[in-house]
Design a protein around this motif. Structure first.
Motif, mmCIF file in Angstrom:
data_model
loop_
_atom_site.group_PDB
_atom_site.id
_atom_site.type_symbol
_atom_site.label_atom_id
_atom_site.label_comp_id
_atom_site.label_asym_id
_atom_site.label_seq_id
_atom_site.Cartn_x
_atom_site.Cartn_y
_atom_site.Cartn_z
ATOM 1 N N GLU A 38 6.297 8.317 5.204
ATOM 2 C CA GLU A 38 6.184 8.290 6.673
ATOM 3 C C GLU A 38 7.562 8.442 7.305
ATOM 4 O O GLU A 38 7.766 9.273 8.176
ATOM 5 C CB GLU A 38 5.495 6.993 7.109
ATOM 6 C CG GLU A 38 4.066 6.919 6.597
ATOM 7 C CD GLU A 38 3.171 6.032 7.434
ATOM 8 O OE1 GLU A 38 3.443 4.818 7.498
ATOM 9 O OE2 GLU A 38 2.205 6.561 8.025
ATOM 10 N N HIS B 289 0.851 -1.201 0.000
ATOM 11 C CA HIS B 289 0.000 0.000 0.000
ATOM 12 C C HIS B 289 0.881 1.242 0.000
ATOM 13 O O HIS B 289 2.108 1.139 0.113
ATOM 14 C CB HIS B 289 -0.942 -0.024 1.218
ATOM 15 C CG HIS B 289 -0.209 -0.016 2.515
ATOM 16 N ND1 HIS B 289 0.073 -1.156 3.230
ATOM 17 C CD2 HIS B 289 0.351 0.995 3.230
ATOM 18 C CE1 HIS B 289 0.749 -0.848 4.317
ATOM 19 N NE2 HIS B 289 0.939 0.461 4.335
ATOM 20 N N HIS C 211 4.750 0.545 1.121
ATOM 21 C CA HIS C 211 4.976 -0.452 2.174
ATOM 22 C C HIS C 211 4.577 -1.831 1.673
ATOM 23 O O HIS C 211 3.406 -2.067 1.363
ATOM 24 C CB HIS C 211 4.158 -0.117 3.424
ATOM 25 C CG HIS C 211 4.691 1.061 4.174
ATOM 26 N ND1 HIS C 211 3.943 1.765 5.090
ATOM 27 C CD2 HIS C 211 5.917 1.641 4.151
ATOM 28 C CE1 HIS C 211 4.702 2.739 5.592
ATOM 29 N NE2 HIS C 211 5.892 2.685 5.027
ATOM 30 N N HIS D 263 1.595 5.569 1.040
ATOM 31 C CA HIS D 263 1.364 6.735 1.908
ATOM 32 C C HIS D 263 1.862 7.984 1.185
ATOM 33 O O HIS D 263 2.839 7.928 0.444
ATOM 34 C CB HIS D 263 2.156 6.620 3.218
ATOM 35 C CG HIS D 263 1.748 5.461 4.068
ATOM 36 N ND1 HIS D 263 0.771 5.546 5.033
ATOM 37 C CD2 HIS D 263 2.183 4.175 4.098
ATOM 38 C CE1 HIS D 263 0.633 4.371 5.631
ATOM 39 N NE2 HIS D 263 1.484 3.518 5.078
ATOM 40 N N THR E 254 2.334 1.525 11.428
ATOM 41 C CA THR E 254 2.157 2.989 11.481
ATOM 42 C C THR E 254 0.682 3.374 11.484
ATOM 43 O O THR E 254 0.337 4.536 11.342
ATOM 44 C CB THR E 254 2.867 3.680 10.296
ATOM 45 O OG1 THR E 254 2.238 3.252 9.081
ATOM 46 C CG2 THR E 254 4.347 3.357 10.271
HETATM 47 ZN ZN LIG Z 1 1.957 1.639 5.609
#
Ligand SMILES: [Zn+2]
Length: 259
Positions: free
Chosen positions: A125, A119, A138, A121, A205
């Motif tokens: 992050e 997935h 990730h 972000h 996270t």
């Molecule tokens: Zn993630």
């Protein structure tokens, strides 16, 4: 008379079960909902549910700042053994997640972890040398003991990424799972074997922020075009948890020959 009583008792039990299930499902929607802005923003996650306490109380939380002053170790490596998989996209309300069929895995420092999903972000992050990237990918793995290993890859604006194009062609604003079985993708397009990476012990996270996660963040970024990044941001303008306390954790930079 006796059997009528039994039927009555069964009906009462059934009704009770259904109402219990609906309360649990209702609770899932109301008290467990979390987000990146407003009342349920990351600073509140630990208060939203007892199950999310680790988000506030944990000492090994992710993401963190990564710096080149970390200890350098030479003897680790990541080898991915990812197979092609039919495209299954889950717009889960927090990110775009691609579910992976069983049979693909990564060897991380000699240990086997099965690839479950990947997935995205935005922005990244983790940060590297104090700088965040445009996005972070990730790749989430799990071993037989239930321990999680995530491979993180920074994404910087640059050339268009063809696998991202394939996935984005099927993006939908509607939440839910979409199966595009005729479309095959391969996560190996995202990872260079034997590249250098940062290795540390951290957490999910997102809630419940569980701390059984081995993090492996690749030093070299992937590229995606500005247009591809913007397309994701139309759905999710900001879905990155803020940087967490480092708490003197050991973060190893594992340098490999090929990068
Ligand atoms: Zn993630």
């Amino acid at each position: 008379m006796k059997s009528t009583k039994v039927i009555h008792w069964i009906l009462v039990c059934l009704l009770f079960s259904f109402s219990t299930i609906s309360v649990v499902l209702g609770a899932e929607k109301t008290t467990h909902s979390w987000g990146y802005e407003g009342d349920n923003n990351p600073s509140q996650w630990g208060r939203l549910s007892a199950e999310y306490e680790t988000c506030a109380m944990g000492l090994f939380q992710s993401p963190i700042h990564l710096t080149p002053s970390n200890l350098i170790r030479q003897d680790g490596k990541i080898e991915t053994h990812y197979q092609p998989t039919p495209l299954v996209i889950n717009n889960n309300g927090h990110t775009i997640q691609i579910n992976y069929e069983p049979g693909s895995y990564a060897m991380i420092n000699g240990k086997k972890y099965e690839l479950k999903q990947f997935h995205f972000h935005t922005p990244s992050e983790h940060s590297l040398n104090g700088k965040k990237s445009d996005m972070e990918l990730h790749l989430v793995h799990q071993n037989e003991k239930g321990n999680i290993a995530v491979i993180g890859v920074f994404i910087e604006a640059g050339k268009a990424n063809s696998t991202v194009t394939t996935i984005w062609n099927h993006l939908s604003e509607t939440e839910g799972i979409q199966e595009v079985k005729e479309q095959i993708i391969n996560a190996s397009d995202f990872i260079a074997n034997n590249a250098s990476y940062f290795h540390y012990q951290g957490s999910l996270t997102t809630p419940p922020c569980s701390e059984n996660v081995i993090w492996n963040v690749m030093r070299e970024p992937l590229e995606a075009s500005r247009q591809q990044i913007d397309q994701f941001m139309k759905l999710y303008p900001m879905n990155a948890r803020p940087i967490q306390e480092h708490n003197n954790r050991l973060v190893e930079l594992i340098i490999n020959q090929s990068s």
